[in-house]
Design an enzyme around this catalytic site. Structure first.
Site, PDB file in Angstrom:
ATOM      1  CG  ASP A  50      -1.873   0.993   1.417  1.00 17.71           C
ATOM      2  OD1 ASP A  50      -2.214   1.521   0.548  1.00 17.71           O
ATOM      3  OD2 ASP A  50      -1.796   1.665   2.543  1.00 17.71           O
ATOM      4  CG  ASP A  52      -2.256   7.621   0.874  1.00 19.99           C
ATOM      5  OD1 ASP A  52      -1.501   7.647   0.269  1.00 19.99           O
ATOM      6  OD2 ASP A  52      -3.275   8.209   1.038  1.00 19.99           O
ATOM      7  CE  LYS A 107      -5.254  -0.754  -1.754  1.00 22.87           C
ATOM      8  NZ  LYS A 107      -4.256  -0.562  -0.797  1.00 22.87           N
ATOM      9  CG  ASP A 121      -2.402   2.015   6.192  1.00 19.05           C
ATOM     10  OD1 ASP A 121      -3.119   3.134   7.115  1.00 19.05           O
ATOM     11  OD2 ASP A 121      -2.515   1.629   5.152  1.00 19.05           O
ATOM     12  CG  ASP A 144      -4.034  -2.089   2.736  1.00 17.96           C
ATOM     13  OD1 ASP A 144      -4.173  -1.927   1.772  1.00 17.96           O
ATOM     14  OD2 ASP A 144      -3.806  -1.098   3.624  1.00 17.96           O
TER      15      ASP A 144
END
Length: 226
Positions: free
Chosen positions: A5, A7, A142, A164, A168
């Site tokens: 990831d 951010d 994703k 995070d 995700d």
């Protein structure tokens, strides 16, 4: 293959999500030896600003809507979606909800105050990244994009996912090894195999350095899959 990831994982919110140069250097070094993909909800126009000098093996952007791999670029949507998206944008306008149109998704920043209204949307899927919402086709995530990426590459090796936040979870679902940065949400740490002791990009950087510099650690990671 490492899938990370961006951010609050590769980049730090305190830096306005601009990736640190030291992290860039380690990721580029790692990508010269292993497969490394940035998997983000971000739109391309923002990655061009936030990730200058970063050269991973490839990118999955817009929360799985687009795969960028060397000279290939694949949008994982059909034309029907754009008609649906146009209608959804009208609904958001009617409700006074500000948004950003990506190439695929609709991104609603600080959307938690509109959660009740967004939850009523049936024509699309809502995925959350902390307090931000992404409105996307029901078949896009994703995780689904990673499945397609692995098929394109005929990749059958070990996959390591680093993240995070809520969006995700689908990424973790297709990974052999799930890694949370120190600043990850509790629910992400709870489903992780490894929780790093450093936050954001520094945590990822140290993890990649350990793989690069310690052959026994790499063997240990590979052993997770067995």
């Amino acid at each position: 293959m490492v899938l990370s990831d961006f951010d609050r994982t590769l980049s730090d919110e305190k830096d306005n999500f601009i990736i640190k140069q030291e992290v860039v250097e380690v990721v580029n070094k790692f990508s010269a030896k292993f497969l490394f993909f940035v998997v983000t909800g971000r739109e391309r126009k923002y990655m061009d600003i936030l990730a200058k000098g970063l050269f991973p093996t490839g990118w999955i952007i817009e929360n799985g809507g687009i795969i960028i791999l060397r000279d290939k670029e694949i949008k994982l949507v059909d034309e029907k979606w754009y008609k649906i998206r146009k209608n959804l944008a009208k609904i958001l306008d009617k409700n006074g909800i500000k948004y950003s149109l990506g190439e695929v998704i609709i991104y609603v920043n600080s959307a938690i105050d509109y959660k009740d209204k967004l939850d009523k949307i049936n024509e699309a899927k809502i995925e959350w990244n902390r307090s931000d919402a992404m409105i996307m086709p029901k078949n896009v995530s994703k995780g689904e994009a990673v499945k397609i990426l692995k098929s394109i590459l005929n990749f059958e090796g070990v996959t390591i996912a680093i993240g995070d936040s809520q969006n995700d979870i689908s990424l973790f679902s297709v990974a052999d090894i799930k890694v949370a940065v120190a600043n990850a949400l509790p629910e992400i740490k709870a489903i992780s195999d490894i929780v790093l002791d450093k936050e954001d990009g520094i945590g990822v950087m140290r993890f990649l350095e350990k793989i690069l510099n310690d052959g026994s650690y790499l063997e240990k990671l590979i052993g997770f899959r067995k």
